[in-house]
Design a protein around this motif. Structure first.
Motif, mmCIF file in Angstrom:
data_model
loop_
_atom_site.group_PDB
_atom_site.id
_atom_site.type_symbol
_atom_site.label_atom_id
_atom_site.label_comp_id
_atom_site.label_asym_id
_atom_site.label_seq_id
_atom_site.Cartn_x
_atom_site.Cartn_y
_atom_site.Cartn_z
ATOM 1 N N LEU A 157 -5.528 0.101 -10.501
ATOM 2 C CA LEU A 157 -5.178 0.091 -9.084
ATOM 3 C C LEU A 157 -6.437 -0.054 -8.246
ATOM 4 N N PRO A 158 -6.306 -0.760 -7.123
ATOM 5 C CA PRO A 158 -7.466 -0.829 -6.225
ATOM 6 C C PRO A 158 -7.734 0.545 -5.620
ATOM 7 N N ARG A 159 -8.885 0.673 -5.034
ATOM 8 C CA ARG A 159 -9.282 1.942 -4.412
ATOM 9 C C ARG A 159 -9.315 1.777 -2.898
ATOM 10 N N PRO A 160 -9.223 2.880 -2.163
ATOM 11 C CA PRO A 160 -9.336 2.781 -0.701
ATOM 12 C C PRO A 160 -10.606 2.030 -0.309
ATOM 13 N N ALA B 132 -5.513 -7.833 3.072
ATOM 14 C CA ALA B 132 -5.417 -6.481 3.616
ATOM 15 C C ALA B 132 -6.490 -5.595 3.002
ATOM 16 N N ILE B 133 -6.660 -4.446 3.623
ATOM 17 C CA ILE B 133 -7.582 -3.420 3.126
ATOM 18 C C ILE B 133 -6.754 -2.227 2.658
ATOM 19 N N VAL B 134 -7.055 -1.727 1.472
ATOM 20 C CA VAL B 134 -6.360 -0.553 0.960
ATOM 21 C C VAL B 134 -6.824 0.661 1.756
ATOM 22 N N SER B 135 -5.858 1.382 2.344
ATOM 23 C CA SER B 135 -6.227 2.571 3.111
ATOM 24 C C SER B 135 -6.101 3.844 2.278
ATOM 25 N N HIS C 150 2.000 4.168 -4.864
ATOM 26 C CA HIS C 150 2.188 3.153 -3.836
ATOM 27 C C HIS C 150 0.850 2.931 -3.135
ATOM 28 N N ILE C 151 0.548 1.668 -2.914
ATOM 29 C CA ILE C 151 -0.711 1.308 -2.284
ATOM 30 C C ILE C 151 -0.449 1.064 -0.807
ATOM 31 N N ALA C 152 -1.062 1.857 0.040
ATOM 32 C CA ALA C 152 -0.937 1.685 1.492
ATOM 33 C C ALA C 152 -2.057 0.768 1.959
ATOM 34 N N ALA D 245 3.598 -1.933 -4.479
ATOM 35 C CA ALA D 245 3.351 -1.466 -5.841
ATOM 36 C C ALA D 245 2.051 -2.115 -6.338
ATOM 37 N N GLY D 246 1.490 -1.548 -7.376
ATOM 38 C CA GLY D 246 0.225 -2.057 -7.902
ATOM 39 C C GLY D 246 0.276 -3.514 -8.330
ATOM 40 N N ASP D 247 1.433 -3.964 -8.827
ATOM 41 C CA ASP D 247 1.523 -5.362 -9.259
ATOM 42 C C ASP D 247 1.829 -6.323 -8.111
ATOM 43 N N GLU D 248 1.879 -5.817 -6.891
ATOM 44 C CA GLU D 248 2.140 -6.660 -5.725
ATOM 45 C C GLU D 248 0.878 -6.923 -4.901
#
Length: 83
Positions: A5-8, A32-35, A46-48, A72-75
């Protein structure tokens, strides 16, 4: 094998799964940027994210509705910083 998963703070390209809603269609391909990463009661992560070009991105970082989206992580597709 799934990717981590990406990180904030990471940049991602949004790739919503097929069969989603109108927001998924509108956001497909946007950057986008992961918050933050959130976990629901079933243990799913869930990735915001906030959109890079959203003039109200600061509101998304404050978790205000309409400026923060969940995937989701795969999105999400991680991007290198120069992309």
């Amino acid at each position: 094998m799934s990717q981590p998963l990406p990180r904030p703070g990471d940049r991602v390209r949004l790739r919503p799964a097929a069969g989603g809603d109108i927001f998924d269609l509108a956001l497909d391909g946007r950057t986008a940027i992961v918050s933050r990463i959130e976990c629901d009661l079933e243990g799913r992560r869930h990735i915001a994210v906030v959109l890079e070009d959203d003039p109200g991105a600061d509101l998304g970082l404050m978790q205000k509705p309409g400026h923060c989206f969940f995937f989701a992580g795969d999105e999400v597709e991680p991007l290198a910083s120069e992309e």
